[in-house]
Scaffold this motif. Structure first.
Motif, PDB file in Angstrom:
ATOM      1  N   TYR A  73       0.862  -1.177   0.000  1.00  0.00           N
ATOM      2  CA  TYR A  73       0.000   0.000   0.000  1.00  0.00           C
ATOM      3  C   TYR A  73       0.902   1.231   0.000  1.00  0.00           C
ATOM      4  CZ  TYR A  73      -3.413  -3.406   1.631  1.00  0.00           C
ATOM      5  OH  TYR A  73      -4.212  -4.511   1.750  1.00  0.00           O
ATOM      6  N   ASN A  74       0.906   1.974  -1.089  1.00  0.00           N
ATOM      7  CA  ASN A  74       1.724   3.177  -1.190  1.00  0.00           C
ATOM      8  C   ASN A  74       0.944   4.330  -0.570  1.00  0.00           C
ATOM      9  OD1 ASN A  74       2.992   5.588  -2.104  1.00  0.00           O
ATOM     10  ND2 ASN A  74       4.008   4.381  -3.708  1.00  0.00           N
ATOM     11  N   ARG A  75       1.459   4.867   0.517  1.00  0.00           N
ATOM     12  CA  ARG A  75       0.762   5.934   1.236  1.00  0.00           C
ATOM     13  C   ARG A  75       0.839   7.265   0.499  1.00  0.00           C
ATOM     14  NH1 ARG A  75       3.196   4.829   7.124  1.00  0.00           N
ATOM     15  NH2 ARG A  75       4.428   3.269   6.089  1.00  0.00           N
ATOM     16  N   THR A  76       1.867   7.485  -0.255  1.00  0.00           N
ATOM     17  CA  THR A  76       2.018   8.742  -0.979  1.00  0.00           C
ATOM     18  C   THR A  76       1.043   8.827  -2.151  1.00  0.00           C
ATOM     19  OG1 THR A  76       4.371   8.720  -0.427  1.00  0.00           O
ATOM     20  CG2 THR A  76       3.666  10.246  -2.151  1.00  0.00           C
ATOM     21  N   LYS A  99      -1.436   6.647  -2.755  1.00  0.00           N
ATOM     22  CA  LYS A  99      -2.701   5.981  -2.437  1.00  0.00           C
ATOM     23  C   LYS A  99      -3.019   4.859  -3.426  1.00  0.00           C
ATOM     24  CE  LYS A  99      -3.581   9.047   0.739  1.00  0.00           C
ATOM     25  NZ  LYS A  99      -2.823   8.891   1.936  1.00  0.00           N
ATOM     26  N   GLU A 117      -2.252   0.539  -4.575  1.00  0.00           N
ATOM     27  CA  GLU A 117      -2.009  -0.789  -4.039  1.00  0.00           C
ATOM     28  C   GLU A 117      -1.436  -1.653  -5.156  1.00  0.00           C
ATOM     29  OE1 GLU A 117      -4.908  -4.359  -2.720  1.00  0.00           O
ATOM     30  OE2 GLU A 117      -5.401  -2.374  -1.949  1.00  0.00           O
ATOM     31  N   SER A 121       6.461  -1.600   7.541  1.00  0.00           N
ATOM     32  CA  SER A 121       6.262  -0.348   6.807  1.00  0.00           C
ATOM     33  C   SER A 121       7.598   0.326   6.546  1.00  0.00           C
ATOM     34  CB  SER A 121       5.327   0.589   7.573  1.00  0.00           C
ATOM     35  OG  SER A 121       5.884   0.926   8.817  1.00  0.00           O
ATOM     36  N   ASP A 129       7.237   5.353   2.890  1.00  0.00           N
ATOM     37  CA  ASP A 129       6.028   5.676   2.125  1.00  0.00           C
ATOM     38  C   ASP A 129       5.168   4.467   1.765  1.00  0.00           C
ATOM     39  OD1 ASP A 129       7.847   4.592   0.401  1.00  0.00           O
ATOM     40  OD2 ASP A 129       7.491   6.008  -1.216  1.00  0.00           O
ATOM     41  N   ALA A 130       5.447   3.296   2.354  1.00  0.00           N
ATOM     42  CA  ALA A 130       4.683   2.110   1.979  1.00  0.00           C
ATOM     43  C   ALA A 130       4.425   1.213   3.189  1.00  0.00           C
ATOM     44  CB  ALA A 130       5.429   1.320   0.914  1.00  0.00           C
ATOM     45  N   TYR A 131       3.323   0.501   3.105  1.00  0.00           N
ATOM     46  CA  TYR A 131       2.968  -0.532   4.076  1.00  0.00           C
ATOM     47  C   TYR A 131       2.950  -1.847   3.304  1.00  0.00           C
ATOM     48  CZ  TYR A 131       0.160  -3.222   7.388  1.00  0.00           C
ATOM     49  OH  TYR A 131      -0.272  -4.186   8.248  1.00  0.00           O
TER      50      TYR A 131
END
Length: 114
Positions: free
Chosen positions: A63-66, A68, A70, A101, A104-106
């Motif tokens: 999951y890329n938080r920057t 958004k 997957e 994590s 920038d990623a989970y």
């Protein structure tokens, strides 16, 4: 096989015998290749052999938080994302962790396909 017996009884040439043998082997190989082996998925990290956790057979969800977004990666790529954090790698191998994590990623373990 009965065809070969008939050819032998009819005094066939050596070339014909070789050709028949090659054709028979080709038929056997083609039937072996068409049968598919059922693949098994292991979903629980504790049931996965250690050598398969960070292999090309394992699947991790990122999951890329920057951005958004997957995506899916294999175990080799997940191992590279862990980098030099050997503590996280050891916890994965012991089954204590199923996710980690980065900046920038989970990254979460999904499955291993065997």
């Amino acid at each position: 096989m009965k065809d070969m017996e008939q050819v032998l009884l009819s005094n066939a040439s050596l070339d014909e015998l070789i050709k028949m043998k090659i054709e028979e082997e080709f038929r056997k190989d083609s039937t072996r290749k068409t049968t598919k082996v059922a693949k098994k998925s292991i979903l629980d990290l504790k049931d996965v052999p250690h050598e398969l956790i960070f292999s090309k057979n394992s699947v991790f969800r990122v999951y890329n938080r920057t951005n958004k977004t997957e995506s899916l990666i294999n175990g080799i790529q997940a191992d590279a994302m862990i980098g030099i954090q050997s503590g996280i790698r050891e916890k994965f191998l012991s089954g204590e962790l199923t996710a980690f994590s980065t900046d920038d990623a989970y990254v979460k373990f999904e499955k291993v396909v065997v």
